[in-house]
Design an enzyme around this catalytic site. Structure first.
Site, PDB file in Angstrom:
ATOM      1  N   LEU A 539       0.818  -1.215   0.000  1.00 45.07           N
ATOM      2  CA  LEU A 539       0.000   0.000   0.000  1.00 45.07           C
ATOM      3  C   LEU A 539       0.848   1.259   0.000  1.00 45.07           C
ATOM      4  CD1 LEU A 539      -2.667  -1.068   2.656  1.00 45.07           C
ATOM      5  CD2 LEU A 539      -2.910  -1.070   0.171  1.00 45.07           C
ATOM      6  N   GLY A 540       2.038   1.205   0.541  1.00 46.47           N
ATOM      7  CA  GLY A 540       2.893   2.384   0.635  1.00 46.47           C
ATOM      8  C   GLY A 540       4.063   2.102   1.548  1.00 46.47           C
ATOM      9  N   GLY A 543       8.475   6.036   7.250  1.00 47.98           N
ATOM     10  CA  GLY A 543       9.715   5.960   8.007  1.00 47.98           C
ATOM     11  C   GLY A 543       9.850   4.656   8.773  1.00 47.98           C
ATOM     12  N   PHE A 544       8.710   4.075   9.187  1.00 50.87           N
ATOM     13  CA  PHE A 544       8.724   2.812   9.924  1.00 50.87           C
ATOM     14  C   PHE A 544       9.074   1.657   8.989  1.00 50.87           C
ATOM     15  CE2 PHE A 544       6.885  -0.988  11.710  1.00 50.87           C
ATOM     16  CZ  PHE A 544       7.056  -0.867  13.076  1.00 50.87           C
ATOM     17  N   ASP A 654       3.671  13.841  14.774  1.00 54.64           N
ATOM     18  CA  ASP A 654       3.882  13.630  13.338  1.00 54.64           C
ATOM     19  C   ASP A 654       2.553  13.674  12.597  1.00 54.64           C
ATOM     20  OD1 ASP A 654       5.442  13.310  11.095  1.00 54.64           O
ATOM     21  OD2 ASP A 654       5.514  11.130  11.218  1.00 54.64           O
TER      22      ASP A 654
END
Length: 847
Positions: A539-540, A543-544, A654
């Site tokens: 899906l994308g 940063g994790f 964030d």
């Protein structure tokens, strides 16, 4: 509103006034004055009553003796529609069209869409023969070219939005011309889309060239009458996607078209005509179907509560909607990996290209047909192939259909023509079969012709597979009872070991030892659900690490080996959100810790993240103001819960558009709590040397000095509000005139009293007059002020958004220029970017 017949009223009123003044000047006695009043009072009453009666009688009609000029309009008898001249955006062209009176930007029909007027001298008339003509001075700009003449023709705007030319009999059924026969980009209730075989007239939708240019665009929606008629969307002269033929219940490529409480639909096919139309169940509801300049199609419904159009449904955007995406004799399955597969009995024509994910060449038969030694293989839940080379019969049974296909060596497949009830009719295909798609349900049965030798091999393979499955099931069942208790014990032990050491005590210093009651998922189950972390399920990436779709219900966030985040961020996200319950926060369903793998399992959001809508030129048109204000208020309520109503005060740190996920109903849910911090007791702020977050959303005091508080989230929320309203990113945005970022540009427009120029153009002109939009810009500027103490808290923000109270004046925002900040893709942690637009950053500051 002005009408041509007012000229008659004005003329006679002036004549009467002149006579009255003349008489008064020569009346020397008071008695004569009163006599004058007595004489002329009835005449005044008669004159104005005549004006009113003539005004009412001609409200929705026009005769050859009158005309409509620019600035004058006709209004349907029920007041739903209006006909007149209009302009679009900054363009100076004038068009004659019909629009909803409740929403003047909702233009449903344009007469001179390809020939605009460039002055205000346009005149609409109906001739004695019944032709509608649009004149510019004396030259004809557009004409209806009515096919036959009529006695005493009348032009009438009906309350359905249909413009009619009829004779003086007053019978709407006996008309010479109607606008419904010449659609533009909108399909209205009661409007037929299709072809008249007798006259040759073809009614189809054509998109506008752009949102500010109603000229014919490159996209169209029509019924293709070759073979069995089918609904197709075209891009210029090529098929873009295909809804397929009508099967008695729906179009075979659109099984989602089901009975609903808003409208009912029908499809008619006979020797005279073929057409599709829909009618409203409740006449008080306003609904329209539009094909946008981008080629996207959608059905819109008017909501009185919000005074806006709400998207009821849109055309699908998965790759299987592309016409013949997998080529000949192949099926497309958007939920499979790869999405294309050859039919049983067929092999890829170009194996090299097929392995390179190029399926355009399709498939070919493994065994050639023998004509007299062939049979059929049944496929279920399919979108039927292209019917442009097909033949059909309404009365034949399915068995007769099979026999007829076998007798013709060119026949390649057959199916029921009508699947309502027990099924009826016969549909045969000749030549190749293309543009097939498999559905999980509601598809149709298709019988494809194969050589008998090929059918025997397929039958043997299926039989062998069934035996193997039965053997595996039998062997497994004999072991289940023996290992059941051991499995339960092993699962409990594994659950404790997998989450060992991750407790509330590890996370903060409150001294507890509270194990989180969070389900633990097995690595094997997750790998199966994501097709072994297939790129098609991705899906994308953030940063994790990457995020994968697991079926249709969960999203799996997998910690990347190259990520700058680790166990601390993983535990942080788990403890921040595991027990939070709010409709505007994403729900954490479980986690997986196995070896070096760390994964979080969330509820799956079908519409992905907010940034995929507001920053996309095409998809932003689907996000009307009603949805945008609902998203803004939902984010505000979610933040209020985090800051004030949850057990511990949580600072997100964030908050950005890519971390706002949208469910099926476009409800926002705040996600990604890996960088969040929790405050206990009366703590309101803290300071860190490790600055984390995303450029463009960080508050000045946090980016510069590491100080964060609830006011840091308020700043991010303000940036997000201005992005939602404007459709532009703060980070990376630079206005051509003033070289300011989005915050600076918004502030300049505000102090110059030009705030409406900030509004996203895709929202249309109507939103520039909305107090609610200007109020959101006002609230956004209050949230991004330089000093934290000047910013409101979330309880005040929620109240500002939901009420009409007076708001304080905003001050200059923080990061007014933002010239010294690095570009959006820069980061000190060398993370692999998750998108081309933004990335979370981590800065380590020295003492």
């Amino acid at each position: 509103m002005k009408y041509a017949n007012n000229q008659w009223c004005i003329f006679h009123a002036l004549q009467l006034a002149r006579k009255f003044v003349y008489y008064m000047l020569f009346s020397l006695e008071k008695k004569a004055y009163y006599e004058t009043m007595i004489v002329f009072k009835p005449l005044f009453v008669y004159c104005f009553l005549s004006c009113f009666l003539r005004f009412s009688a001609t409200l929705d009609t026009l005769t050859p003796s009158h005309s409509i000029r620019d600035g004058e309009t006709l209004v349907s008898s029920g007041g739903s529609f209006e006909l007149g001249f209009f302009s679009l955006g900054d363009l100076k062209g004038r068009y004659l069209g019909i629009w909803y009176r409740i929403s003047t930007d909702a233009v449903v029909w344009v007469a001179n869409r390809d020939t605009p007027l460039y002055n205000n001298s346009g005149v609409l008339k109906i001739t004695d023969k019944g032709d509608i003509v649009l004149l510019n001075n004396t030259s004809i700009v557009w004409s209806s070219n009515t096919s036959r003449a009529a006695d005493s023709p009348v032009l009438q705007l009906l309350n359905s939005g249909n413009l009619l030319v009829k004779d003086g009999s007053g019978n709407n059924e006996n008309f010479l011309w109607q606008s419904f026969d010449y659609p533009c980009d909108t399909l209205m209730p009661g409007m037929k889309m299709g072809k008249n075989f007798v006259t040759g007239q073809d009614r189809f939708l054509t998109s506008w060239k752009s949102t500010e240019d109603p000229a014919k665009g490159e996209f169209s929606l029509r019924i293709d009458t070759h073979g069995l008629p089918q609904l197709v969307a075209m891009k210029e002269d090529k098929i873009k996607d295909r809804a397929g033929p009508w099967n008695g219940l729906t179009f075979t490529g659109n099984p989602r078209l089901k009975p609903n409480p808003i409208f009912k639909y029908k499809f008619v096919l006979n020797e005279n005509e073929v057409y599709y139309e829909y009618t409203l169940i409740d006449s008080s509801v306003f609904s329209r179907f539009v094909i946008y300049p981008s080629g996207v199609m959608g059905r819109l419904v008017w909501r009185d509560q919000t005074h806006s159009w709400e998207t009821y449904s849109t055309s699908q955007v998965d790759q299987c909607e592309n016409y013949a995406y997998c080529g000949a004799y192949a099926i497309c399955n958007a939920n499979a990996s790869p999405v294309c597969a050859c039919l049983e009995g067929f092999v890829s024509r170009s194996p090299k290209d097929w392995n390179s994910v190029d399926w355009s060449d399709g498939c070919v038969r493994r065994t050639q047909l023998e004509c007299n030694a062939d049979g059929f293989l049944k496929h279920t839940n399919l979108k039927l192939p292209d019917t442009s080379s097909s033949w059909f019969n309404r009365t034949m049974s399915l068995k007769e259909c099979e026999g007829l296909c076998l007798k013709n060596c060119s026949c390649t497949a057959y199916s029921n023509l009508d699947i309502s009830g027990e099924g009826s009719g016969c549909l045969l295909w000749f030549g190749i079969l293309s543009d097939m798609k498999v559905f999980s349900q509601d598809g149709q049965d298709l019988y494809i012709r194969l050589a008998n030798s090929e059918l025997d091999n397929i039958t043997k393979n299926r039989h062998s597979s069934r035996i193997r499955r039965e053997a595996i099931i039998f062997a497994s069942s004999t072991l289940v009872m023996g290992i059941l208790i051991l499995g339960v014990i092993s699962y409990v032990w594994k659950k404790k070991q997998s989450f060992k050491g991750i407790t509330r005590k590890d996370y903060n210093n409150e001294g507890g030892n509270e194990d989180m009651e969070l389900p633990i998922f097995d690595m094997t189950d997750i790998a199966n659900a994501t097709c072994n972390f297939s790129s098609n399920n991705k899906l994308g990436e953030g940063g994790f690490g990457p995020v994968y779709r697991g079926g249709q219900v969960v999203a799996i966030k997998r910690l990347s080996k190259n990520s700058g985040q680790g166990l601390d961020e993983f535990k942080n996200e788990v403890f921040s959100i595991a027990k939070l319950q709010h409709r505007n926060l994403v729900k954490l369903l479980g986690c997986c810790i196995q070896g070096n793998e760390k994964m979080l399992i969330y509820e799956y959001m079908h519409n992905k993240s907010l940034d995929t809508f507001i920053f996309d030129h095409t998809r932003s048109t689907l996000l009307d103001w009603h949805n945008r204000i609902r998203i803004i208020c939902g984010i505000a309520r979610g933040l209020l819960y985090l800051h004030q109503d949850s057990r511990l005060r949580i600072i997100h740190r964030d908050l950005k558009a890519s971390n706002i996920l949208l469910d099926d109903s476009m409800n926002p849910k705040i996600s990604d709590f890996g960088l969040a911090r929790t405050f206990g007791g009366d703590q309101t702020e803290d300071q860190t040397k490790r600055i984390v977050g995303t450029y463009g959303y960080m508050s000045p005091e946090y980016a510069g000095h590491g100080k964060f508080s609830i006011k840091s989230d308020i700043f991010s929320f303000g940036v997000l509000v201005l992005e939602i309203v404007s459709g532009k990113r703060n980070q990376g945005y630079c206005h051509l005139d003033d070289h300011l970022n989005l915050l600076g540009h918004a502030w300049r427009l505000w102090i110059e009293d030009k705030a409406t120029e900030l509004i996203d153009k895709s929202l249309g002109n109507k939103c520039t007059l909305s107090d609610q939009v200007l109020r959101c810009i006002h609230v956004g500027l209050l949230c991004v002020q330089q000093r934290p103490e000047d910013r409101p808290d979330m309880s005040s923000v929620v109240l500002m958004l939901s009420s009409e109270s007076l708001l304080p004046k905003p001050r200059q925002p923080g990061f007014y220029m933002e010239k010294a900040l690095p570009k959006a893709d820069s980061s000190s942690t060398k993370l692999e970017p998750c998108s081309t637009n933004e990335i979370s950053i981590t800065l380590l500051m020295g003492r």
